[in-house]
Design a protein around this motif. Structure first.
Motif, PDB file in Angstrom:
ATOM      1  N   GLY B   3       0.821  -1.188   0.000  1.00  0.00           N
ATOM      2  CA  GLY B   3       0.000   0.000   0.000  1.00  0.00           C
ATOM      3  C   GLY B   3       0.861   1.245   0.000  1.00  0.00           C
ATOM      4  N   VAL B   4       0.215   2.399   0.166  1.00  0.00           N
ATOM      5  CA  VAL B   4       0.934   3.670   0.230  1.00  0.00           C
ATOM      6  C   VAL B   4       1.544   3.795   1.626  1.00  0.00           C
ATOM      7  N   ILE B   5       2.816   4.073   1.670  1.00  0.00           N
ATOM      8  CA  ILE B   5       3.525   4.145   2.948  1.00  0.00           C
ATOM      9  C   ILE B   5       3.889   5.586   3.255  1.00  0.00           C
ATOM     10  N   GLN B   6       3.511   6.046   4.442  1.00  0.00           N
ATOM     11  CA  GLN B   6       3.840   7.395   4.854  1.00  0.00           C
ATOM     12  C   GLN B   6       4.662   7.343   6.134  1.00  0.00           C
ATOM     13  N   THR B   7       5.690   8.162   6.164  1.00  0.00           N
ATOM     14  CA  THR B   7       6.510   8.266   7.366  1.00  0.00           C
ATOM     15  C   THR B   7       6.853   9.727   7.629  1.00  0.00           C
ATOM     16  N   PRO B   8       6.998  10.123   8.892  1.00  0.00           N
ATOM     17  CA  PRO B   8       6.648   9.330  10.069  1.00  0.00           C
ATOM     18  C   PRO B   8       5.132   9.297  10.277  1.00  0.00           C
ATOM     19  N   ARG B   9       4.651   8.499  11.169  1.00  0.00           N
ATOM     20  CA  ARG B   9       3.217   8.486  11.476  1.00  0.00           C
ATOM     21  C   ARG B   9       2.823   9.698  12.312  1.00  0.00           C
ATOM     22  N   HIS B  10       3.740  10.086  13.170  1.00  0.00           N
ATOM     23  CA  HIS B  10       3.495  11.262  14.005  1.00  0.00           C
ATOM     24  C   HIS B  10       4.748  12.119  14.003  1.00  0.00           C
ATOM     25  N   LYS B  11       4.528  13.427  13.968  1.00  0.00           N
ATOM     26  CA  LYS B  11       5.667  14.349  14.047  1.00  0.00           C
ATOM     27  C   LYS B  11       5.253  15.546  14.889  1.00  0.00           C
ATOM     28  N   VAL B  12       6.092  15.866  15.835  1.00  0.00           N
ATOM     29  CA  VAL B  12       5.875  17.028  16.679  1.00  0.00           C
ATOM     30  C   VAL B  12       7.009  18.020  16.423  1.00  0.00           C
ATOM     31  N   VAL B  89      -3.544  16.194   9.864  1.00  0.00           N
ATOM     32  CA  VAL B  89      -3.091  14.920   9.324  1.00  0.00           C
ATOM     33  C   VAL B  89      -2.854  15.116   7.838  1.00  0.00           C
ATOM     34  N   TYR B  90      -1.658  14.814   7.404  1.00  0.00           N
ATOM     35  CA  TYR B  90      -1.305  14.956   5.997  1.00  0.00           C
ATOM     36  C   TYR B  90      -1.352  13.568   5.357  1.00  0.00           C
ATOM     37  N   LEU B  91      -2.186  13.483   4.323  1.00  0.00           N
ATOM     38  CA  LEU B  91      -2.450  12.200   3.686  1.00  0.00           C
ATOM     39  C   LEU B  91      -1.876  12.182   2.279  1.00  0.00           C
ATOM     40  N   CYS B  92      -1.210  11.125   1.970  1.00  0.00           N
ATOM     41  CA  CYS B  92      -0.695  10.901   0.619  1.00  0.00           C
ATOM     42  C   CYS B  92      -1.532   9.795  -0.016  1.00  0.00           C
ATOM     43  N   ALA B  93      -1.786   9.915  -1.300  1.00  0.00           N
ATOM     44  CA  ALA B  93      -2.551   8.897  -2.013  1.00  0.00           C
ATOM     45  C   ALA B  93      -1.924   8.670  -3.375  1.00  0.00           C
ATOM     46  N   SER B  94      -2.134   7.486  -3.897  1.00  0.00           N
ATOM     47  CA  SER B  94      -1.672   7.237  -5.266  1.00  0.00           C
ATOM     48  C   SER B  94      -2.777   6.557  -6.049  1.00  0.00           C
ATOM     49  N   SER B  95      -2.707   6.708  -7.355  1.00  0.00           N
ATOM     50  CA  SER B  95      -3.626   5.997  -8.232  1.00  0.00           C
ATOM     51  C   SER B  95      -2.860   5.560  -9.463  1.00  0.00           C
ATOM     52  N   LEU B  96      -3.477   4.661 -10.177  1.00  0.00           N
ATOM     53  CA  LEU B  96      -2.787   4.048 -11.314  1.00  0.00           C
ATOM     54  C   LEU B  96      -2.387   5.111 -12.337  1.00  0.00           C
ATOM     55  N   ASP B  97      -3.312   6.035 -12.602  1.00  0.00           N
ATOM     56  CA  ASP B  97      -3.053   6.940 -13.709  1.00  0.00           C
ATOM     57  C   ASP B  97      -3.798   8.256 -13.586  1.00  0.00           C
ATOM     58  N   GLY B  98      -3.779   8.875 -12.412  1.00  0.00           N
ATOM     59  CA  GLY B  98      -4.365  10.191 -12.299  1.00  0.00           C
ATOM     60  C   GLY B  98      -5.875  10.179 -12.262  1.00  0.00           C
ATOM     61  N   SER B  99      -6.494  10.955 -13.103  1.00  0.00           N
ATOM     62  CA  SER B  99      -7.925  11.149 -12.975  1.00  0.00           C
ATOM     63  C   SER B  99      -8.699   9.889 -13.306  1.00  0.00           C
ATOM     64  N   GLN B 100      -9.863   9.823 -12.733  1.00  0.00           N
ATOM     65  CA  GLN B 100     -10.794   8.729 -12.964  1.00  0.00           C
ATOM     66  C   GLN B 100     -10.179   7.370 -12.656  1.00  0.00           C
TER      67      GLN B 100
END
Lengths: 110, 114
Positions: B3-12, B89-100
């Protein structure tokens, strides 16, 4: 005003019952996606919809582009269905921005 | 597929410090998106890359925020001189090819600016 309006904002269900969540669009949505944000915060994709209906297990979703709404039906609700449900609309063909609703917080009780 | 991996999970961070958030998209996905989630504003689009090229950064605050995608396996969101209002909360997402295409989100990075 809200381009994607979700209702209800919160909902409590008894385990085993059915319910429907709704999104109304004030934009010309071309596609709709439904997500569940679980208690850990992860957004899980439930459906990607062009106009029409899709079904997956106990979930069924419809997107009616002519009447500018989408619904998510939950059948036989289970405890693990609890979380916040978001719908998101793509505003125009070829667009890449999903416009999110404000969410429906669902609590399923035993 | 992790899946999409985000680091770190928490940052202060302290006010005025810099914060860098990391995202690794799903392998084979050409589109990467950054969103921000707060109680008040909900989920807001920040920026979008396709095939590593910046396509749309219309949601990014004009000052202090920047995003890069130096290679197909990771993207970064950098916030300079962080302010308390950047807490989200900052979320990153990916998709195969952009729109739709179906969007897959990471678990997010919770940024707290003290």
């Amino acid at each position: 005003g809200d381009k994607v309006k979700q209702s209800p904002s919160a909902l409590s269900l008894q385990e085993g019952t059915n319910s429907a969540l709704r999104c109304n669009f004030s934009i010309a949505a071309t596609t709709v996606q439904w997500f569940l944000q679980n208690p850990r915060g992860s957004l899980i994709n439930l459906f990607y919809l062009v106009p029409g209906t899709k079904e997956n297990g106990r979930l069924k979703s419809t997107f009616n582009s002519k009447e500018s709404y989408s619904t998510l039906h939950i059948r036989d609700a289970q405890l693990e269905d609890s979380g916040t449900y978001f719908c998101a609309a793509e505003a125009a063909s070829g667009s890449w921005q999903l416009i999110f609703g404000s969410g429906t917080q669902l609590t399923v009780m035993p | 597929n992790a899946g999409v991996i985000q680091t770190p999970r928490h940052k202060v961070t302290g006010k005025g410090q810099e914060a860098t958030l990391w995202c690794e998209p799903i392998s084979g996905h050409s589109a990467v998106f950054w969103y921000r989630q707060t109680i008040v504003q909900g989920l807001e689009f920040l920026t979008y890359f396709r095939n590593q090229a910046p396509i749309d950064d219309s949601g990014m605050p004009k000052e202090r925020f920047s995003a890069q995608m130096p290679n197909q396996s990771h993207s970064t969101l950098k916030i300079q001189s962080t302010q308390p209002q950047d807490s989200a909360v900052y979320l990153c997402a990916s998709s195969l090819d952009g729109s739709q295409n179906t969007l897959y989100f990471g678990a997010g990075t919770r940024l707290s600016v003290l």
